[in-house]
Design a protein around this motif. Structure first.
Motif, short mmCIF file in Angstrom:
data_model
loop_
_atom_site.label_atom_id
_atom_site.label_comp_id
_atom_site.label_asym_id
_atom_site.label_seq_id
_atom_site.Cartn_x
_atom_site.Cartn_y
_atom_site.Cartn_z
N THR A 1 43.40 -0.02 10.02
CA THR A 1 43.10 -1.22 10.80
C THR A 1 42.86 -2.41 9.89
OG1 THR A 1 40.72 -0.81 10.82
CG2 THR A 1 42.01 0.19 12.59
N CYS A 2 42.85 -3.58 10.51
CA CYS A 2 42.46 -4.80 9.80
C CYS A 2 40.98 -4.70 9.44
CB CYS A 2 42.72 -6.01 10.70
SG CYS A 2 42.10 -7.57 10.04
N PHE A 3 40.59 -5.29 8.31
CA PHE A 3 39.19 -5.19 7.87
C PHE A 3 38.24 -5.91 8.82
CE2 PHE A 3 40.28 -9.32 6.57
CZ PHE A 3 39.20 -10.01 6.07
N ARG A 4 38.77 -6.70 9.76
CA ARG A 4 37.91 -7.39 10.72
C ARG A 4 37.96 -6.70 12.08
NH1 ARG A 4 37.75 -13.79 9.67
NH2 ARG A 4 35.57 -13.31 10.08
N GLU A 5 38.34 -5.44 12.08
CA GLU A 5 38.37 -4.64 13.31
C GLU A 5 36.95 -4.34 13.79
OE1 GLU A 5 37.66 -0.73 15.14
OE2 GLU A 5 37.39 -1.22 13.02
N GLY A 6 36.77 -4.25 15.11
CA GLY A 6 35.48 -3.86 15.67
C GLY A 6 34.39 -4.90 15.48
N TYR A 7 33.14 -4.46 15.70
CA TYR A 7 31.98 -5.34 15.53
C TYR A 7 30.90 -4.56 14.79
CZ TYR A 7 34.25 -8.19 19.08
OH TYR A 7 35.14 -8.95 19.78
N ARG A 8 30.09 -5.28 14.01
CA ARG A 8 29.03 -4.63 13.25
C ARG A 8 27.92 -4.17 14.21
NH1 ARG A 8 25.96 -8.36 9.25
NH2 ARG A 8 27.97 -8.38 8.19
N GLN A 9 27.49 -2.93 14.01
CA GLN A 9 26.40 -2.42 14.83
C GLN A 9 25.07 -3.04 14.41
OE1 GLN A 9 26.43 1.83 14.61
NE2 GLN A 9 28.30 2.04 15.82
N LYS A 10 24.19 -3.20 15.35
CA LYS A 10 22.89 -3.79 15.06
C LYS A 10 22.05 -2.83 14.24
CE LYS A 10 19.14 -6.30 17.32
NZ LYS A 10 18.57 -6.74 18.62
N ARG B 1 17.59 -13.23 4.76
CA ARG B 1 18.97 -13.72 4.67
C ARG B 1 19.93 -12.58 5.04
NH1 ARG B 1 21.60 -16.66 -0.66
NH2 ARG B 1 23.57 -17.33 0.34
N SER B 2 20.40 -12.60 6.27
CA SER B 2 21.25 -11.52 6.77
C SER B 2 22.65 -11.63 6.18
CB SER B 2 21.34 -11.58 8.29
OG SER B 2 21.87 -12.82 8.70
N ARG B 3 23.34 -10.52 6.19
CA ARG B 3 24.71 -10.49 5.67
C ARG B 3 25.64 -11.28 6.58
NH1 ARG B 3 26.12 -4.42 5.52
NH2 ARG B 3 24.89 -4.53 7.44
N LYS B 4 26.70 -11.83 5.99
CA LYS B 4 27.67 -12.60 6.75
C LYS B 4 28.49 -11.66 7.64
CE LYS B 4 31.50 -15.84 6.20
NZ LYS B 4 32.36 -16.56 5.23
N GLU B 5 28.68 -12.08 8.89
CA GLU B 5 29.45 -11.26 9.83
C GLU B 5 30.94 -11.39 9.52
OE1 GLU B 5 30.47 -8.65 11.91
OE2 GLU B 5 28.43 -9.13 12.55
N THR B 6 31.61 -10.25 9.30
CA THR B 6 33.04 -10.27 8.97
C THR B 6 33.90 -9.69 10.08
OG1 THR B 6 32.83 -8.12 7.85
CG2 THR B 6 32.60 -10.12 6.50
N ARG B 7 33.32 -8.83 10.91
CA ARG B 7 34.11 -8.20 11.97
C ARG B 7 34.16 -9.07 13.22
NH1 ARG B 7 33.69 -1.68 11.86
NH2 ARG B 7 33.52 -1.38 9.62
N VAL B 8 35.36 -9.22 13.76
CA VAL B 8 35.54 -10.08 14.94
C VAL B 8 36.31 -9.37 16.03
CG1 VAL B 8 35.40 -12.23 13.63
CG2 VAL B 8 37.63 -11.09 13.92
N GLY B 9 36.39 -8.05 15.97
CA GLY B 9 37.09 -7.29 17.00
C GLY B 9 38.60 -7.39 16.92
N CYS B 10 39.15 -7.59 15.72
CA CYS B 10 40.60 -7.70 15.55
C CYS B 10 41.27 -6.36 15.91
CB CYS B 10 40.93 -8.08 14.11
SG CYS B 10 42.69 -8.32 13.83
N LEU B 11 42.37 -6.44 16.62
CA LEU B 11 43.05 -5.23 17.09
C LEU B 11 44.27 -4.86 16.25
CD1 LEU B 11 42.92 -5.85 20.95
CD2 LEU B 11 41.41 -4.41 19.57
N ALA B 12 44.56 -5.62 15.20
CA ALA B 12 45.72 -5.32 14.36
C ALA B 12 45.54 -3.95 13.72
CB ALA B 12 45.89 -6.39 13.29
N GLN B 13 46.57 -3.11 13.79
CA GLN B 13 46.44 -1.74 13.30
C GLN B 13 47.80 -1.10 13.13
OE1 GLN B 13 45.46 1.15 16.70
NE2 GLN B 13 44.51 -0.80 17.36
N LEU B 14 47.79 0.01 12.39
CA LEU B 14 48.98 0.85 12.21
C LEU B 14 48.55 2.30 12.38
CD1 LEU B 14 52.05 0.82 11.09
CD2 LEU B 14 51.02 1.64 8.98
N VAL B 15 49.23 3.02 13.26
CA VAL B 15 48.91 4.42 13.52
C VAL B 15 50.09 5.28 13.10
CG1 VAL B 15 48.28 6.14 15.26
CG2 VAL B 15 47.43 3.79 15.46
#
Length: 801
Positions: free
Chosen positions: A299-308, A317-331
């Motif tokens: 999957t793309c490195f921005r797949e899904g969302y970070r769990q709380k 100082r929290s970590r920067k959010e990188t996941r945005v629910g991207c659906l790009a993938q290869l199966v």
């Protein structure tokens, strides 16, 4: 055309067409002028070159001088026409006959890029209307002809004109029944057409527009072969095919196969590097039997969302959010043959992609900064994305890791390195997919150079199962070494997979070259490589291409024998025949050894050192050995000689290296163009059958015409083949077959349980087409359709799909 057959992106393309139409300066008249009645002008009068309007079915073709004068503006990506998906709720097509659909719209000549004609649309001139309809036609995939015309008897001006599909009407029956070769039927009675009529204001209005065709459209890459598009230039034709190839940039496709899970990951990661994102290995399914990977998703490195994370509550100082629910993938999923194939590919991302200069900072791309090729690991190589290495352009072609430990053996001319580098850099600036790599010697001087363009990479992915590597080709005049990687496509036409200038021909240099070649080709090794007899090459291949079967070309060996034994031809009329028979005629090991010994006895050659030396290496070149190795029916020496002869046509005797590069490019483009022409002919004409035979009809639908011709020859031979004996135990049957009244027999084994057939001549194994002996047994077993397992994709019409 059914809406369900339209491209999945047809809705988006329709929106693009609307946007383009909105960009046009459309002059909407305030008054709606009624269509001019034909009675205002005098009755129709036909000119010498145009047909009478009363009988359009027998109209002659108007070969207009401006067939090719189509604005380059019209060469935009193909848009979906209204006849494909403009449906009402009930599924019926929306009528195009209403005058209100386009009434009052004036399309100006200089502003048109792509317009779908509509009833009521107006044009400034008759020629403008023709150009617009022709632009629409070429992007849809059909050609047009000027049909009939109505002209005024008063002043000869055009009153109305009809443009039709080139497949309109039917060809009149010819009275001469003795014509040996009748013309190919192209007309199918298609009713698609556009009619225009002159209005009182002098403009031409569309009075009728029929969009339905009764035949298939040609593909976009072959529209240049349509009659009304013949004047497209050679460069436009080649460029159009390159642009429209979905695999030129290494883009994943459904069904694409990989040797391993890691190979699939490296391919997707390389693609990600070019596009601008990082790859993450997501979930994996493993077999409960052997624990092997059954399927895997990348999957793309921005797949899904970070769990709380509860631990983050008190973090300042929290970590920067990188996941945005991207659906790009290869199966990928493992198939029965052990390979992994792409079963799902999502291309779209819901975020901005990383710019080229920052790609190397992505997590999955960092490990590519130093390539596997540079590390000298021949077991694990892959394509290096251009954006991950070196300089400000993201690509450094100098291989600093695999330097020679000594000075190269052949000197370059003064200024030659600079000219070569400048040329290759200019090629890469024009085409980022162009790849070149340079090896250094102990003094940091450039010694060996390899290069390949995107077309070569695609050709290799389709037809790289057998590669002929030639080291005998030298540049004209000073004999500089040029070493191409050559193969054949599904039409048995020559293709080039890459090339090298080798200023040092040592084992270390060839190891570097083969590793670099496989690295550029995403780690895919050929099944078979054919070369000249050379101990240095053999050592380099064993090291850099493990698993690849190495064959010495028997034609190379025969040519060497003619030179080494030229003195034997003096005074002997039979020696050449006996020598040739030893090299090519004997398919059984015993027969070959017996013939070889007889030749040595008769001509007193037992003490000949060269013959004794090549006999020790006989398993690599003799026809009787390794017939199970697939060679695509390539005779390497003839292929290389043909390549050299073709190249010499482009080169002058005083050609320098820079001119050589340019002329080589012209030759490769010519090959590309010939393939485009062959593809077009293949889609327009079907090969002639020798009879109404089900097996031949099936084979004709599958094979390319060239391969079908070979197959039909085998079938014709099969008709003169007889079965002399049949024995069987259980599900296994053995047949002795031979040509009628000939002594040589072949053994064909047929397995009833899995319907497999195996002939002792092994033609299918080394060529990929069933022999006449196997076809005879299949016919004897009442098998009328060629089994799928005996149809190699590389020989079919769909080899590039």
């Amino acid at each position: 055309m059914d809406c369900r057959e339209a491209d999945v992106s047809s809705h988006q393309r329709k929106e693009n067409v609307k946007i383009e139409l909105q960009k046009l300066h459309i002059d909407v008249g305030q008054e709606r002028e009624s269509q001019m009645d034909s009675s205002v002008e005098s009755s129709c009068e036909s000119t010498d070159s145009e047909c009478d309007c009363q009988d359009p079915s027998v109209s002659s073709i108007d070969i207009d001088k401006n067939l090719g004068d189509i604005n380059n503006d019209c060469q935009t990506p193909r848009a979906s026409s209204s006849n494909k998906c403009e449906m009402d709720v009930g599924g019926e097509q929306i009528s195009q006959s209403s005058n209100a659909s386009g009434a009052g719209i004036l399309v100006k000549d200089e502003e048109v890029t792509y317009v779908i004609p509509k009833v009521g649309m107006e044009f400034e001139s008759e020629d403008h209307a023709y150009k617009c309809y022709s632009r629409y036609a070429v992007l849809e995939g059909f050609s047009i002809r000027k049909d009939f015309v109505n002209k005024s008897r008063v002043n000869g001006a055009v009153v109305s004109r009809r443009y039709t599909c080139y497949r309109q009407g039917y060809r009149p029956a010819k009275h001469n029944v003795n014509v040996r070769k009748s013309g190919q039927e192209t007309r199918t009675g298609c009713l698609a057409h556009m009619t225009i009529a002159r209005q009182p204001n002098g403009r031409f209005r569309v009075t009728h527009f029929e969009i339905k065709h009764n035949h298939e459209f040609v593909t976009q890459s072959t529209t240049y072969m349509l009659p009304s598009q013949k004047r497209l230039t050679f460069a436009q034709a080649v460029e159009a095919d390159l642009v429209n190839s979905s695999r030129m940039d290494g883009k994943p496709k459904l069904g694409m196969g990989f040797e391993s899970e890691d190979h699939a990951y490296e391919f997707y990661n390389a693609y990600a590097g070019r596009i601008g994102f990082s790859v993450r290995k997501d979930y994996v399914n493993r077999s409960k039997i052997d624990g092997a990977v059954a399927s895997r998703r990348f999957t793309c490195f921005r797949e899904g969302y970070r769990q709380k994370d509860k631990r983050d509550l008190n973090v300042k100082r929290s970590r920067k959010e990188t996941r945005v629910g991207c659906l790009a993938q290869l199966v990928i999923s493992r198939q029965s043959d052990g390979k992994y194939r792409v079963t799902h590919f999502e291309e779209k991302h819901n975020h901005e992609l990383v710019t080229a200069c920052r790609v190397r900072m992505l997590r999955s791309q960092k490990r590519l900064v130093v390539s596997k090729v540079a590390e000298g690991n021949a077991q694990d190589v892959f394509t290096i994305p251009h954006n991950t290495l070196g300089d400000e352009h993201g690509y450094n072609p100098i291989d600093y890791k695999n330097k020679l430990s000594f000075k190269h053996t052949r000197e370059m001319k003064e200024g030659e390195v600079e000219r070569i580098q400048q040329y290759l850099q200019s090629k890469q600036l024009k085409n980022p997919s162009f790849i070149y790599v340079m090896q250094l010697d102990a003094e940091d001087q450039i010694t060996n150079i390899f290069w390949a363009d995107s077309k070569m990479v695609v050709d290799y992915s389709d037809f790289g199962d057998v590669v002929c590597f030639d080291t005998t080709c030298k540049l004209v005049k000073d004999g500089r070494p040029f070493s191409p990687f050559i193969g054949v496509n599904h039409h048995k036409q020559m293709v080039i997979f890459g090339a090298a200038l080798m200023y040092d021909e040592t084992v270390e240099s060839f190891k570097w070259l083969f590793q670099t070649f496989i690295g550029v080709m995403s780690g895919k090794r050929p099944k078979t490589i054919l070369t000249d007899q050379d101990a240095v090459l053999a050592e380099a291949i064993d090291f850099a291409l493990p698993g690849t079967l190495h064959r010495i070309c028997v034609w190379h060996m025969y040519q060497k024998a003619l030179k080494q034994l030229h003195h034997m031809f003096v005074g002997s009329d039979s020696f050449e025949n006996d020598l040739c028979s030893c090299f090519f005629d004997h398919e059984e090991e015993e027969d070959f050894i017996h013939a070889w010994k007889v030749m040595l006895d008769v001509y007193g050659l037992w003490e000949n050192e060269w013959l004794n030396e090549i006999f020790k290496d006989r398993e690599k070149w003799a026809t009787a050995y390794r017939r199970h190795i697939f060679c695509a029916d390539i005779r390497c020496a003839q292929l290389c000689e043909c390549f050299s002869a073709n190249l010499r046509k482009y080169l002058k005797s005083d050609s320098d290296v820079l001119l050589f590069f340019k002329q080589l490019g012209k030759m490769v483009n010519d090959w590309h163009y010939k393939e485009l022409e062959t593809n077009y002919d293949m889609n327009q004409h079907m090969p002639k059958l020798m009879g109404d035979v089900i097996l031949l009809k099936h084979a004709r639908d599958v094979y390319t015409p060239k391969i079908f011709e070979l197959f039909q020859q085998e079938y014709e031979t099969c008709l003169n083949t007889v079965i002399n004996q049949c024995t069987g135990t259980g599900s296994l049957f053995e047949y002795k077959v031979s040509l009628y009244r000939q002594q040589q027999e072949y053994t064909v084994t047929y397995n009833l349980s899995d319907e497999t057939v195996l002939c002792s001549c092994m033609k299918f194994e080394y060529m990929g087409v069933l022999c006449s002996h196997a076809l005879k047994v299949l016919d004897y077993r009442n098998i009328k359709i060629l089994p799928d397992r005996y149809i190699l994709k590389r020989w079919t019409r769909y080899a590039r799909v």
